[in-house]
Design a protein around this motif. Structure first.
Motif: not given
Length: 167
Positions: A17-23, A113-116, A137-144, A156-158
Motif C-alpha cells: 500500500l502506497i499512502l500519500g497525504s492528500m492529492p 509517500n513523504g513525511n506528512k 516505511l517512510k520514503l521521500p515524497s514523489t513531489s517535484p 528519489k528513484l534510488e
C-alpha cells in the motif's frame, strides 16, 4: 477550502500500500492519483516495474499498479488546505487505513509517500494492530519539489527501489 481524497485503489492481488497525504490541487481537479506530470510517482513505478514510460491513460496506470500488486490511497480523508503543499494542511481527518487492511489482509507493507503521510498514519493509526503488524516505511515524497537530500528524480528513484523487495 475543505478537500477530500479519493477512494482507495486496491484489489485481492495488492501486497503493498502506497499512502500519500492528500492529492495536490491538479490531481484533485482531475480526480486522478498523481496526475501532476511533474510528480515522480508514475515514472518511478514504471521504471521499477515496466519500461520506464508511463502509459498516458489514467485507467492504464491504475491497472499497471494493480497488476504489480500495488495499492494506492492517502493517509488523510479530508482536510482544510489552500494549494497543494502538505505544510498547509489543517484539521486533517484520517482515512480508515485499518479498515482497508482488514478488507485486504494480504497487504503486508505500507510505504508512506513523504513525511506528512507517515506522520498522519502514525498519529491516527500507528498503534492499531492492523498497521503495527505490517512493515511501514517512510520514503521521500514523489513531489517535484526538491529537498536537500533528494534533489530530483534520480535520488528519489534510488530511495524508492526498496519497494521491489516488499512485493
Amino acid at each position: 477550502m475543505i478537500v477530500h481524497s479519493f477512494p482507495p485503489v486496491a484489489d485481492s492481488r495488492s501486497k503493498l500500500l502506497i499512502l500519500g497525504s492528500m492529492p495536490g490541487t491538479a490531481s484533485l481537479r482531475a480526480g486522478q492519483y498523481y496526475w501532476n506530470p511533474r510528480n515522480h510517482m508514475w515514472a518511478i513505478l514504471y521504471t521499477l516495474f515496466g519500461d520506464g514510460v508511463p502509459e498516458p491513460e489514467y485507467d492504464s496506470r491504475i491497472a499497471f499498479a494493480l497488476r504489480n500488486r500495488i495499492a494506492l490511497w492517502d493517509s488523510i480523508a479530508a482536510c482544510e488546505r489552500e494549494g497543494s503543499l502538505d505544510a498547509d494542511i489543517k484539521d486533517a481527518v484520517p482515512n480508515d487505513i485499518p479498515g482497508l487492511l482488514r478488507q485486504y489482509p494480504q497487504i503486508g507493507a505500507i510505504v508512506c509517500n513523504g513525511n506528512k503521510s507517515f506522520a498522519e498514519l502514525q498519529k491516527h493509526h500507528g498503534a492499531s494492530p492492523e498497521v503495527a503488524e505490517r512493515q511501514v516505511l517512510k520514503l521521500p515524497s514523489t513531489s517535484p519539489v526538491p529537498t536537500p537530500r533528494y534533489r530530483g528524480f534520480p535520488d528519489k528513484l534510488e530511495a524508492w527501489r526498496v519497494i521491489k523487495d516488499l512485493l
